[in-house]
Design a protein around this motif. Structure first.
Motif, PDB file in Angstrom:
ATOM      1  N   UNK A  33       8.925 -33.550  31.518  1.00 19.51           N
ATOM      2  CA  UNK A  33       9.871 -34.472  32.143  1.00 19.51           C
ATOM      3  C   UNK A  33       9.347 -35.872  32.372  1.00 19.51           C
ATOM      4  N   UNK A  34       8.047 -36.016  32.512  1.00 23.79           N
ATOM      5  CA  UNK A  34       7.500 -37.356  32.769  1.00 23.79           C
ATOM      6  C   UNK A  34       7.700 -38.302  31.594  1.00 23.79           C
ATOM      7  N   UNK A  35       7.939 -37.754  30.401  1.00 17.18           N
ATOM      8  CA  UNK A  35       8.106 -38.605  29.220  1.00 17.18           C
ATOM      9  C   UNK A  35       9.559 -38.998  28.978  1.00 17.18           C
ATOM     10  N   UNK A  36      10.507 -38.375  29.672  1.00 14.19           N
ATOM     11  CA  UNK A  36      11.925 -38.691  29.491  1.00 14.19           C
ATOM     12  C   UNK A  36      12.331 -39.871  30.371  1.00 14.19           C
ATOM     13  N   UNK A  37      13.053 -40.821  29.803  1.00 13.80           N
ATOM     14  CA  UNK A  37      13.648 -41.916  30.581  1.00 13.80           C
ATOM     15  C   UNK A  37      12.677 -42.563  31.539  1.00 13.80           C
ATOM     16  N   UNK A  38      13.045 -42.554  32.809  1.00 11.18           N
ATOM     17  CA  UNK A  38      12.206 -43.153  33.846  1.00 11.18           C
ATOM     18  C   UNK A  38      11.251 -42.153  34.462  1.00 11.18           C
ATOM     19  N   UNK A  39      11.096 -41.000  33.846  1.00  7.10           N
ATOM     20  CA  UNK A  39      10.165 -40.002  34.350  1.00  7.10           C
ATOM     21  C   UNK A  39      10.848 -38.942  35.189  1.00  7.10           C
ATOM     22  N   UNK A  40      10.038 -38.206  35.937  1.00  8.27           N
ATOM     23  CA  UNK A  40      10.551 -37.093  36.728  1.00  8.27           C
ATOM     24  C   UNK A  40      11.560 -37.560  37.757  1.00  8.27           C
ATOM     25  N   UNK A  93      15.775 -41.640  18.274  1.00  7.04           N
ATOM     26  CA  UNK A  93      15.735 -40.204  18.486  1.00  7.04           C
ATOM     27  C   UNK A  93      15.028 -39.940  19.809  1.00  7.04           C
ATOM     28  N   UNK A  94      15.478 -38.899  20.478  1.00  7.81           N
ATOM     29  CA  UNK A  94      14.874 -38.468  21.738  1.00  7.81           C
ATOM     30  C   UNK A  94      14.748 -36.960  21.639  1.00  7.81           C
ATOM     31  N   UNK A  95      13.583 -36.442  22.018  1.00 13.92           N
ATOM     32  CA  UNK A  95      13.411 -34.990  21.949  1.00 13.92           C
ATOM     33  C   UNK A  95      12.332 -34.558  22.925  1.00 13.92           C
ATOM     34  N   UNK A  96      12.427 -33.327  23.348  1.00 14.66           N
ATOM     35  CA  UNK A  96      11.412 -32.728  24.202  1.00 14.66           C
ATOM     36  C   UNK A  96      11.472 -31.225  24.039  1.00 14.66           C
ATOM     37  N   UNK A  97      10.311 -30.612  24.084  1.00 10.76           N
ATOM     38  CA  UNK A  97      10.220 -29.160  23.908  1.00 10.76           C
ATOM     39  C   UNK A  97       9.552 -28.514  25.110  1.00 10.76           C
ATOM     40  N   UNK A  98       9.929 -27.279  25.397  1.00 10.20           N
ATOM     41  CA  UNK A  98       9.306 -26.529  26.475  1.00 10.20           C
ATOM     42  C   UNK A  98       7.820 -26.350  26.182  1.00 10.20           C
TER      43      UNK A  98
END
Length: 175
Positions: A33-40, A93-98
Motif C-alpha cells: 500500500x505504501x507504493x499506491x497514490x499518496x501511500x497508506x 499503468x498502475x498495478x500491485x500484487x499481494x
C-alpha cells in the motif's frame, strides 16, 4: 468498459462487491500500500476508494480497473488510466500484487499485459508508469519490459517519483 484480460497465468476482470475485503487487505499491507497514490490510508478510506470504483469509475466508464487473479485467487489490483499527475499528459499503468504472490514472475507478466493493452488495444504510442524511486522491484520489472526513465520528479515529502515510458518502435520522445 473494463474488458477481461488474460495472460498465461493471470486473469484480469472487473471487481465485484465480494472483492472488497481482498482489495482493502492489499492496500492495507504496508509493503504494498505504501507504493499506491499518496501511500497508506485508513481501512475506511480504502473501503471508500473501493466503493468509488463502482460509483464513479465503472458507472461513468472512466478507465479500466481490474481485480487480478492467479489460479482463481485474488492476487492484485491493476489500472490503465489517464495520469492524474499535472506533469504527465498521458496514460499510465498502475498495478500491485499481494505479498504472497511476489517472486513468481507475476509482476512482469501483469505489467506486460497492461502495457500490451495500452499499445495494442488503446492504440497508444506511449504507455507510462510513475514509480517511487525507492520501489526497486517495480523499477526492475518495468526496465525488464523495455521501459526507459523519462523524468525525475521531486515530491514535497522529499521523495522522488520516476516516470518510465514504453514507446512503440519509431515513436519520437514527447517528454
Amino acid at each position: 468498459m473494463t474488458p477481461e484480460l488474460r495472460s498465461e497465468r493471470l486473469s484480469l476482470s472487473p471487481y465485484v462487491a465480494t472483492d472488497e475485503a481482498d482489495f482493502v487487505a492489499l492496500f492495507q499491507d504496508e509493503a504494498v500500500g505504501r507504493w499506491f497514490g499518496d501511500g497508506l490510508q485508513s481501512a475506511a478510506e480504502d473501503r471508500a476508494l473501493f466503493g468509488r470504483i463502482f460509483s464513479l469509475v465503472y458507472a461513468e466508464e472512466r478507465f479500466p480497473v481490474w481485480a487480478v487473479r492467479h489460479e482463481g485467487r485474488y492476487v492484485g489490483h491493476a489500472e490503465v488510466k489517464p495520469s492524474p499527475e499535472t506533469w504527465l499528459d498521458g496514460t499510465e499503468i498502475i498495478y500491485g500484487l499481494t505479498r504472497e504472490s511476489w517472486g513468481l514472475g507475476l509482476g512482469t507478466e501483469l505489467a506486460q499485459l497492461l502495457t500490451t493493452y495500452g499499445h495494442e488495444t488503446l492504440g497508444l504510442d506511449e504507455v507510462h508508469a510513475t514509480v517511487d524511486a525507492e520501489n526497486a522491484p517495480s523499477l526492475s520489472v518495468l526496465k525488464r519490459l523495455g521501459y526507459t526513465q523519462t523524468r525525475e520528479v521531486p515530491e514535497e515529502n522529499g521523495r522522488i517519483t520516476l516516470q518510465l515510458t514504453s514507446r512503440l518502435p519509431g515513436t519520437p520522445a514527447t517528454a
